[in-house]
Scaffold this motif. Structure first.
Motif, PDB file in Angstrom:
ATOM      1  N   LEU A 178      -0.382 -78.809 119.355  1.00  0.00           N
ATOM      2  CA  LEU A 178      -1.037 -80.196 119.454  1.00  0.00           C
ATOM      3  C   LEU A 178      -0.777 -80.038 121.203  1.00  0.00           C
ATOM      4  O   LEU A 178      -1.848 -80.328 121.707  1.00  0.00           O
ATOM      5  N   TYR A 191      -6.589 -86.610 117.084  1.00  0.00           N
ATOM      6  CA  TYR A 191      -5.552 -85.367 116.987  1.00  0.00           C
ATOM      7  C   TYR A 191      -5.090 -84.974 115.649  1.00  0.00           C
ATOM      8  O   TYR A 191      -4.564 -86.220 114.874  1.00  0.00           O
ATOM      9  N   LEU A 226       6.677 -85.879 118.911  1.00  0.00           N
ATOM     10  CA  LEU A 226       5.745 -86.298 118.583  1.00  0.00           C
ATOM     11  C   LEU A 226       5.671 -88.195 118.752  1.00  0.00           C
ATOM     12  O   LEU A 226       4.456 -89.030 118.912  1.00  0.00           O
ATOM     13  N   ALA A 230       2.449 -89.927 119.569  1.00  0.00           N
ATOM     14  CA  ALA A 230       1.318 -90.997 118.609  1.00  0.00           C
ATOM     15  C   ALA A 230       0.946 -92.732 119.705  1.00  0.00           C
ATOM     16  O   ALA A 230       0.440 -93.225 119.847  1.00  0.00           O
ATOM     17  N   LEU A 235      -2.908 -89.532 117.608  1.00  0.00           N
ATOM     18  CA  LEU A 235      -2.577 -88.910 116.370  1.00  0.00           C
ATOM     19  C   LEU A 235      -3.066 -89.376 115.025  1.00  0.00           C
ATOM     20  O   LEU A 235      -2.436 -91.039 115.073  1.00  0.00           O
ATOM     21  N   THR A 237      -2.127 -87.194 110.886  1.00  0.00           N
ATOM     22  CA  THR A 237      -1.795 -86.672 109.922  1.00  0.00           C
ATOM     23  C   THR A 237      -2.183 -86.640 108.236  1.00  0.00           C
ATOM     24  O   THR A 237      -1.897 -87.594 107.997  1.00  0.00           O
ATOM     25  N   VAL A 246       3.618 -90.756 112.570  1.00  0.00           N
ATOM     26  CA  VAL A 246       2.212 -90.906 112.859  1.00  0.00           C
ATOM     27  C   VAL A 246       1.509 -91.383 111.748  1.00  0.00           C
ATOM     28  O   VAL A 246       1.615 -91.004 110.793  1.00  0.00           O
TER      29      VAL A 246
END
Length: 252
Positions: A178, A191, A226, A230, A235, A237, A246
């Motif tokens: 990432l 992302y 993370l 974020a 970001l 998911t 996120v």
């Protein structure tokens, strides 16, 4: 006229991943083989690989999980990424020759432990060894054990700044993938994290829980990194277990 945002997918090996099609995909370790059909649809493919996945020591007679290692190696060889990035520089030339000898033709690069630390720190603000509040909630005996590991890392870095720290205190290959994606595509891309979780990671590939570890590899560090990323980047998911860190990806 508005410019369409890039969609960059970061993919791990967790089974059953929900993978949207985007402009680029960064695959962690064996994900490039396990999700080969979906990965082949992306215009740009980058493979971020722990060197242990492709080292011949895993194929020797008597090696643990030898058949699994051989299958995974063959999947990697069959993949055709635009680039492979190894997460360590040790034995780099030997591993390049191993890949080439097996018919792998894509460009291969490597990042050192020091470069890895600097990259993660630059984009997240977290430099390993990454110590989180979860560490301080551990039972006393485990805190003592891992405090010794931390002290050893700091002492060794007084003599050698390139020294890597233990896996409990640095991000996983998936999170490094990432970070590498962000380094290439910047703040304007979206992302999406797929096939990466924080539970039962040791069971993803062979269905067996690895023994002898009191702390899960990378998990505490991954969660902290993370959270930081974020706040700075777009970001998302498709993994329900990451939605507390996120936002959920919603196409369109």
């Amino acid at each position: 006229m508005s410019v369409k945002k890039k969609l960059v997918v970061v993919l791990g090996s967790k089974p059953g991943a929900d993978i949207p099609l985007g402009d680029a995909v960064y695959c962690a370790n064996g994900a490039i083989g396990y999700y080969a059909e979906m990965v082949s649809r992306f215009p740009r493919v980058v493979s971020v690989m722990n060197p242990d996945v492709i080292h011949p020591k895993g194929f020797r007679e008597g090696a643990p999980d030898r058949e699994l290692n051989q299958r995974q190696f063959q999947m990697v060889i069959a993949s055709r990424p635009d680039k492979m990035i190894l997460t360590r520089t040790g034995h780099f030339e030997f591993l390049k020759e191993t890949l080439a000898g097996a018919g792998f033709t894509s460009p291969v690069e490597a990042v050192s432990a020091q470069e890895r630390r600097a990259l993660v720190g630059k984009f997240s603000g977290c430099y390993d060894p990454i110590v989180t509040s979860d560490f301080f909630r551990l039972p006393l005996d485990k805190k003592i054990r891992y405090t010794g590991s931390l002290a050893s890392t700091f002492l060794k870095r007084l003599l050698n700044k390139r020294k890597a720290c233990g896996s409990a205190f640095r991000p996983s290959t998936g999170i490094l993938a990432l970070v590498l994606a962000i380094a290439e595509h910047g703040r304007d891309a979206d992302y999406v994290i797929c096939g990466i979780g924080v539970r039962k990671r040791d069971e993803y590939l062979n269905g067996k829980q690895l023994k002898g570890r009191d702390l899960p590899q990378h998990v505490f560090a991954d969660v902290k990194v993370l959270r930081k990323l974020a706040r700075r980047y777009n970001l998302f998911t498709t993994e329900p277990e990451l939605e507390h860190l996120v936002p959920r990806y919603r196409p369109g």
